[in-house]
Scaffold this motif. Structure first.
Motif, mmCIF file in Angstrom:
data_model
loop_
_atom_site.group_PDB
_atom_site.id
_atom_site.type_symbol
_atom_site.label_atom_id
_atom_site.label_comp_id
_atom_site.label_asym_id
_atom_site.label_seq_id
_atom_site.Cartn_x
_atom_site.Cartn_y
_atom_site.Cartn_z
ATOM 1 N N GLY A 23 0.790 -1.229 0.000
ATOM 2 C CA GLY A 23 0.000 0.000 0.000
ATOM 3 C C GLY A 23 0.826 1.285 0.000
ATOM 4 O O GLY A 23 0.323 2.342 -0.380
ATOM 5 N N HIS A 24 2.080 1.216 0.412
ATOM 6 C CA HIS A 24 2.885 2.449 0.507
ATOM 7 C C HIS A 24 2.942 3.196 -0.831
ATOM 8 O O HIS A 24 2.853 4.421 -0.859
ATOM 9 C CB HIS A 24 4.308 2.126 0.963
ATOM 10 C CG HIS A 24 4.449 1.949 2.451
ATOM 11 N ND1 HIS A 24 4.098 2.923 3.353
ATOM 12 C CD2 HIS A 24 4.920 0.900 3.191
ATOM 13 C CE1 HIS A 24 4.349 2.497 4.595
ATOM 14 N NE2 HIS A 24 4.843 1.271 4.523
ATOM 15 N N GLY A 25 3.094 2.442 -1.925
ATOM 16 C CA GLY A 25 3.211 3.080 -3.236
ATOM 17 C C GLY A 25 1.956 3.868 -3.587
ATOM 18 O O GLY A 25 2.032 4.986 -4.122
ATOM 19 N N GLY A 51 10.750 2.897 8.909
ATOM 20 C CA GLY A 51 9.792 1.875 8.520
ATOM 21 C C GLY A 51 10.029 1.606 7.055
ATOM 22 O O GLY A 51 10.987 2.144 6.473
ATOM 23 N N CYS A 52 9.174 0.816 6.437
ATOM 24 C CA CYS A 52 9.400 0.508 5.021
ATOM 25 C C CYS A 52 9.482 1.770 4.165
ATOM 26 O O CYS A 52 10.133 1.773 3.137
ATOM 27 C CB CYS A 52 8.301 -0.412 4.496
ATOM 28 S SG CYS A 52 8.592 -2.134 4.959
ATOM 29 N N ALA A 53 8.833 2.852 4.610
ATOM 30 C CA ALA A 53 8.791 4.076 3.793
ATOM 31 C C ALA A 53 9.941 5.025 4.101
ATOM 32 O O ALA A 53 9.874 6.208 3.769
ATOM 33 C CB ALA A 53 7.456 4.776 3.984
ATOM 34 N N GLY A 93 4.303 4.949 9.911
ATOM 35 C CA GLY A 93 3.688 3.635 10.030
ATOM 36 C C GLY A 93 3.093 3.434 11.410
ATOM 37 O O GLY A 93 3.183 4.301 12.287
ATOM 38 N N ASP A 94 2.484 2.262 11.607
ATOM 39 C CA ASP A 94 1.821 2.007 12.889
ATOM 40 C C ASP A 94 2.830 1.695 13.996
ATOM 41 O O ASP A 94 2.571 1.961 15.172
ATOM 42 C CB ASP A 94 0.758 0.904 12.776
ATOM 43 C CG ASP A 94 1.189 -0.227 11.865
ATOM 44 O OD1 ASP A 94 2.397 -0.343 11.566
ATOM 45 O OD2 ASP A 94 0.318 -1.004 11.437
ATOM 46 N N GLY A 95 3.976 1.134 13.631
ATOM 47 C CA GLY A 95 5.014 0.973 14.644
ATOM 48 C C GLY A 95 5.550 2.339 15.035
ATOM 49 O O GLY A 95 5.700 2.663 16.212
ATOM 50 N N ASP A 96 5.807 3.147 14.025
ATOM 51 C CA ASP A 96 6.384 4.477 14.206
ATOM 52 C C ASP A 96 5.453 5.370 15.034
ATOM 53 O O ASP A 96 5.871 5.980 16.012
ATOM 54 C CB ASP A 96 6.612 5.080 12.813
ATOM 55 C CG ASP A 96 7.590 6.241 12.813
ATOM 56 O OD1 ASP A 96 8.796 5.991 12.958
ATOM 57 O OD2 ASP A 96 7.139 7.382 12.656
ATOM 58 N N LEU A 97 4.201 5.412 14.641
ATOM 59 C CA LEU A 97 3.277 6.365 15.267
ATOM 60 C C LEU A 97 2.581 5.807 16.502
ATOM 61 O O LEU A 97 2.426 6.503 17.510
ATOM 62 C CB LEU A 97 2.240 6.819 14.229
ATOM 63 C CG LEU A 97 1.207 7.850 14.698
ATOM 64 C CD1 LEU A 97 0.938 8.885 13.621
ATOM 65 C CD2 LEU A 97 -0.092 7.180 15.116
ATOM 66 N N PHE A 125 4.804 -4.518 11.818
ATOM 67 C CA PHE A 125 6.067 -3.835 11.550
ATOM 68 C C PHE A 125 6.574 -4.450 10.252
ATOM 69 O O PHE A 125 7.091 -5.565 10.262
ATOM 70 C CB PHE A 125 7.106 -4.129 12.633
ATOM 71 C CG PHE A 125 6.877 -3.475 13.973
ATOM 72 C CD1 PHE A 125 5.723 -2.778 14.273
ATOM 73 C CD2 PHE A 125 7.868 -3.560 14.948
ATOM 74 C CE1 PHE A 125 5.538 -2.178 15.518
ATOM 75 C CE2 PHE A 125 7.701 -2.964 16.191
ATOM 76 C CZ PHE A 125 6.540 -2.270 16.485
ATOM 77 N N GLY A 126 6.422 -3.723 9.145
ATOM 78 C CA GLY A 126 6.857 -4.293 7.875
ATOM 79 C C GLY A 126 8.373 -4.393 7.800
ATOM 80 O O GLY A 126 8.951 -5.442 7.549
ATOM 81 N N MET A 127 9.024 -3.291 8.057
ATOM 82 C CA MET A 127 10.449 -3.185 7.771
ATOM 83 C C MET A 127 11.311 -4.206 8.513
ATOM 84 O O MET A 127 12.292 -4.705 7.976
ATOM 85 C CB MET A 127 10.948 -1.793 8.115
ATOM 86 C CG MET A 127 12.348 -1.557 7.596
ATOM 87 S SD MET A 127 13.030 -0.052 8.259
ATOM 88 C CE MET A 127 14.097 0.424 6.923
ATOM 89 N N THR A 128 10.945 -4.500 9.737
ATOM 90 C CA THR A 128 11.807 -5.377 10.534
ATOM 91 C C THR A 128 11.439 -6.849 10.395
ATOM 92 O O THR A 128 11.989 -7.690 11.103
ATOM 93 C CB THR A 128 11.769 -4.964 12.015
ATOM 94 O OG1 THR A 128 10.440 -4.568 12.343
ATOM 95 C CG2 THR A 128 12.714 -3.824 12.292
HETATM 96 C C1 LIG Z 1 14.904 3.207 18.005
HETATM 97 C C2 LIG Z 1 14.611 2.150 17.015
HETATM 98 N N1 LIG Z 1 14.052 0.996 17.428
HETATM 99 C C3 LIG Z 1 13.785 0.018 16.519
HETATM 100 C C4 LIG Z 1 14.072 0.198 15.203
HETATM 101 C C5 LIG Z 1 13.808 -0.917 14.230
HETATM 102 N N2 LIG Z 1 12.621 -0.648 13.394
HETATM 103 C C6 LIG Z 1 12.754 -0.137 12.167
HETATM 104 S S1 LIG Z 1 11.294 0.062 11.408
HETATM 105 C C7 LIG Z 1 10.450 -0.611 12.698
HETATM 106 C C8 LIG Z 1 8.983 -0.790 12.666
HETATM 107 C C9 LIG Z 1 8.352 -0.233 11.468
HETATM 108 O O1 LIG Z 1 7.013 -0.538 11.458
HETATM 109 P P1 LIG Z 1 5.957 0.501 10.958
HETATM 110 O O2 LIG Z 1 6.169 1.803 11.585
HETATM 111 O O3 LIG Z 1 4.626 -0.098 11.157
HETATM 112 O O4 LIG Z 1 6.303 0.701 9.417
HETATM 113 P P2 LIG Z 1 6.085 -0.314 8.201
HETATM 114 O O5 LIG Z 1 7.426 -0.868 7.907
HETATM 115 O O6 LIG Z 1 5.106 -1.348 8.626
HETATM 116 O O7 LIG Z 1 5.568 0.545 7.125
HETATM 117 C C10 LIG Z 1 11.327 -0.943 13.720
HETATM 118 C C11 LIG Z 1 10.909 -1.562 14.989
HETATM 119 C C12 LIG Z 1 14.674 1.419 14.827
HETATM 120 N N3 LIG Z 1 15.025 1.682 13.554
HETATM 121 N N4 LIG Z 1 14.906 2.368 15.750
#
Ligand SMILES: Cc1ncc(C[n+]2csc(CCOP(=O)(O)OP(=O)(O)O)c2C)c(N)n1
Ligand code: SF4
Ligand SMILES: [Mg+2]
Lengths: 244, 364
Positions: A23-25, A51-53, A93-97, A125-128
């Motif tokens: 969905g990011h694109g 995150g992935c973006a 992203g949802d992890g970020d926010l 968490f997509g990216m990790t």
């Molecule tokens: C301080 C810190 N903790 C953990 C990470 C590892 N990390 C990178 S992206 C991410 C989660 C991303 O998930 P989301 O925000 O939902 O983005 P998505 O990839 O799903 O779009 C994490 C835990 C980091 N970069 N920095």
């Protein structure tokens, strides 16, 4: 021959690193279109998430910054307070926010920062590598919930938009889905409204939550992923305008 | 507190101020566009002062929800080309380390003030010098440095912050004021002057909206093979330049000294008192006071160690700067240490005793 669809100039002409069906694109394209339709490229500053973006600036051709995980609303505050005439948006992203940056978004909303937040909820968490996010659905299998999210121990999916909607400093919140064409059209309208709010100096924070696919870590085909948004995610994250 | 319009720029007028307020007013004079911070003792005078004075000047003051947010607000304002600062004390500075690492990676200027208190943990609110390692070694993750000033008077609190803004812009990095609760609260006469303007590199990288130009990007992620290594080498070159050009230190009666006391900040003032008394007793003793803690006056100390002398390092900690003194002395002379950690402040008498003991030691 009549051109019925063309790439909007603010979307760069290059392939993205996203997985097929991600969905990011779509979200990037909608943002770029809105920026061009409002003619605000020259006054807009974007904030890319962790995150992935994270490489969003490779795709959206505006001034952009990459910031620490979750801190975008604080960075946006520093930018907007010192540059009240610029349009500042964060993309998170949802992890970020909703996880690591829950404090920053809550307080940016609480202070009524005049910024626009685009919140990509893909339930992982997509990216990790597809771990549980605060927004992960009950029983959803992820890299860190191998038996499915157990709400008794891991909590229910967190509805951040509903939480933020009660804050007087938040003026506009809408949840949309990057699933079917009509839903994507609605998402674009919501994004446009959010940017317009800021451009018109309407007080308060505007946020658009976009339910977004992650076929890779949902372990689904892109087609099934869009269906899962409409059939499952919307039960917990109902679409529509929550405020404003 | 200084009233609006009371300080005429460039005059030699003296005003009586506490260190924290002098620093705040000097930051305004240095063109600080925005202050972001979260309350913590012993530096609360800074945000209180800024909350009144910044709006008077049409500038930005935000009380952030945390130090994490404060440093990221600085990051955001700085990325748009504005001069921004934050201040805190030890526990809050620990929280800022993530942001400071990002500032280093993105090569953005910033000014951070640490009015140190006793640690570890919540510690206490008494003056201390226990954050020297954190300040001078980078502090956050990654291979980076920050410029660190250790002022020792209210006047230097003011002077160092103006220079901090200048050097931050010159080298595109964080400059930190490492003070302590004593200096923050102490009242002294101070002359607040604007630094003569110098030519600084244009901020053509700033995020201002890509109007009629290509997009600007501020980032610290570099995934391409070798790209980050190149960046690290580039940063290292910059740090070497700073080590060459920006060292500040003060010396007193080192030439004929058999004992050299090294101290910074408020400890250096106490040392100065003790050295004066020791000279009256006929002891050949002098002092070296680093004003920049990073870059450290390695060369100056090394030169002093070319002749055999006893080096005494005095700190309000169990011994942090003493490691840099030992590196500078490089085994040429003995280095001893006297410290009072956890909020303890050495007295003139204590240091004088230590100096006397060393003379005895030297004779036997
Ligand atoms: C301080 C810190 N903790 C953990 C990470 C590892 N990390 C990178 S992206 C991410 C989660 C991303 O998930 P989301 O925000 O939902 O983005 P998505 O990839 O799903 O779009 C994490 C835990 C980091 N970069 N920095
Ligand atoms: S992992 Fe998920 S969110 Fe990330 S690019 Fe792939 S599909 Fe998109
Ligand atoms: Mg996600």
């Amino acid at each position: 021959m009549k051109t019925v669809f063309k790439r909007t100039p603010t979307l760069k002409d290059c392939p993205t690193h996203y997985c097929p069906g991600c969905g990011h694109g779509i979200a990037h394209r909608l943002i770029a279109e809105v920026i061009d339709e409002l003619g605000i490229r020259g006054s807009t500053i974007g904030i890319a998430p962790v995150g992935c973006a994270v490489l969003e600036y490779d795709y959206i051709d505006v001034d952009m910054i990459e910031v620490a995980h979750g801190r975008a609303p604080a960075v946006a505050t520093g930018m907007k307070r010192t540059n009240p005439d610029k349009i500042i948006f964060s993309y998170q992203g949802d992890g970020d926010l909703a996880s690591i940056g829950a404090g920053e978004i809550l307080h940016a909303g609480h202070r009524g920062e005049q910024i626009t937040v685009i919140f990509i909820n893909n339930a992982v968490f997509g990216m990790t590598g597809g771990q549980m996010a605060p927004t992960t659905m009950a029983d959803q299998i992820t890299a860190t919930t191998p038996k499915g999210r157990n709400v008794a121990e891991e909590g229910y999916p967190l509805c951040v938009s509903e939480l933020l909607a009660v804050l007087p400093g938040v003026s506009y919140i809408e949840r949309c889905a990057l699933s079917t064409t009509p839903n994507i059209r609605k998402a674009k309208k919501a994004l446009k409204h959010a940017f317009e709010q800021q451009r018109n100096k309407a007080p308060g924070l505007s946020l658009v939550e976009l339910l977004s696919t992650c076929p890779t870590y949902w372990r689904m085909s892109p087609a099934d992923a869009t269906k899962w948004i409409d059939n499952e995610m919307t039960k917990v994250f109902p679409l529509g305008r929550l405020k404003g | 507190m200084v009233e609006k319009g009371q300080i005429s720029i460039g005059t030699e007028e003296r005003v009586l101020m506490c260190g924290n307020e002098a620093l705040a007013e000097a930051a305004i004079l240095a063109g600080c566009d925005a202050y972001f911070g979260y309350p913590i003792t012993p530096q609360n005078e800074i945000p209180a002062y800024m909350s009144r004075r910044m709006p008077e000047e049409g500038r930005v003051f935000v009380q952030s929800e945390s130090e994490l947010a404060a440093i990221n607000m600085v990051f955001g304002a700085s990325a748009t080309g504005k001069r921004a600062m934050t201040s805190s004390s030890s526990p809050g500075i620990s929280l800022m380390q993530e942001g400071m690492s990002f500032l280093a990676g993105a090569e953005l200027p910033a000014v951070v003030v640490n009015v140190m208190r006793g640690g570890p943990g919540l510690g206490n609110i008494a003056p201390s010098q226990s954050d020297y390692f954190q300040a001078t070694r980078g502090g956050g993750h990654g291979d980076y440095r920050t410029i660190v000033f250790g002022p020792s008077s209210v006047q230097e609190m003011a002077d160092c912050i103006s220079l901090a803004f200048e050097l931050a812009d010159k080298y595109l990095m964080t400059a930190m004021i490492l003070a302590d609760g004593f200096l923050g609260q102490m009242m002294e006469p101070v002359v607040l002057k604007k630094r003569p303007s110098v030519e600084l590199p244009p901020k053509d990288w700033a995020l201002t909206g890509a109007k009629d130009r290509e997009q600007n990007i501020v980032r610290s992620l570099w995934l391409g093979e070798g790209v980050l290594e190149d960046l690290n080498f580039k940063l290292d070159d910059k740090y070497k330049q700073i080590q060459k050009n920006e060292v500040l230190c003060e010396e007193y009666e080192v030439d004929d000294a058999e004992i050299v006391v090294v101290a910074y900040g408020v400890a250096a003032r106490i040392v100065s008192g003790a050295v004066t008394r020791a000279r009256e007793e006929g002891i050949k003793v002098g002092w070296i006071r680093p004003i920049t803690l990073w870059p450290f006056p390695t060369e100056q100390i090394s030169k002093a160690a070319d002749e055999f002398r006893l080096f005494l390092t005095v700190e309000m900690s169990t011994g942090q700067m003493v490691e840099d003194v030992k590196l500078a002395v490089a085994g040429k002379s003995p280095v001893v240490f006297y410290g009072r950690p956890g909020g303890g402040v050495p007295t003139v008498e204590e240091i004088l005793d230590k100096i006397r003991q060393l003379t005895l030691g030297a004779k036997t």
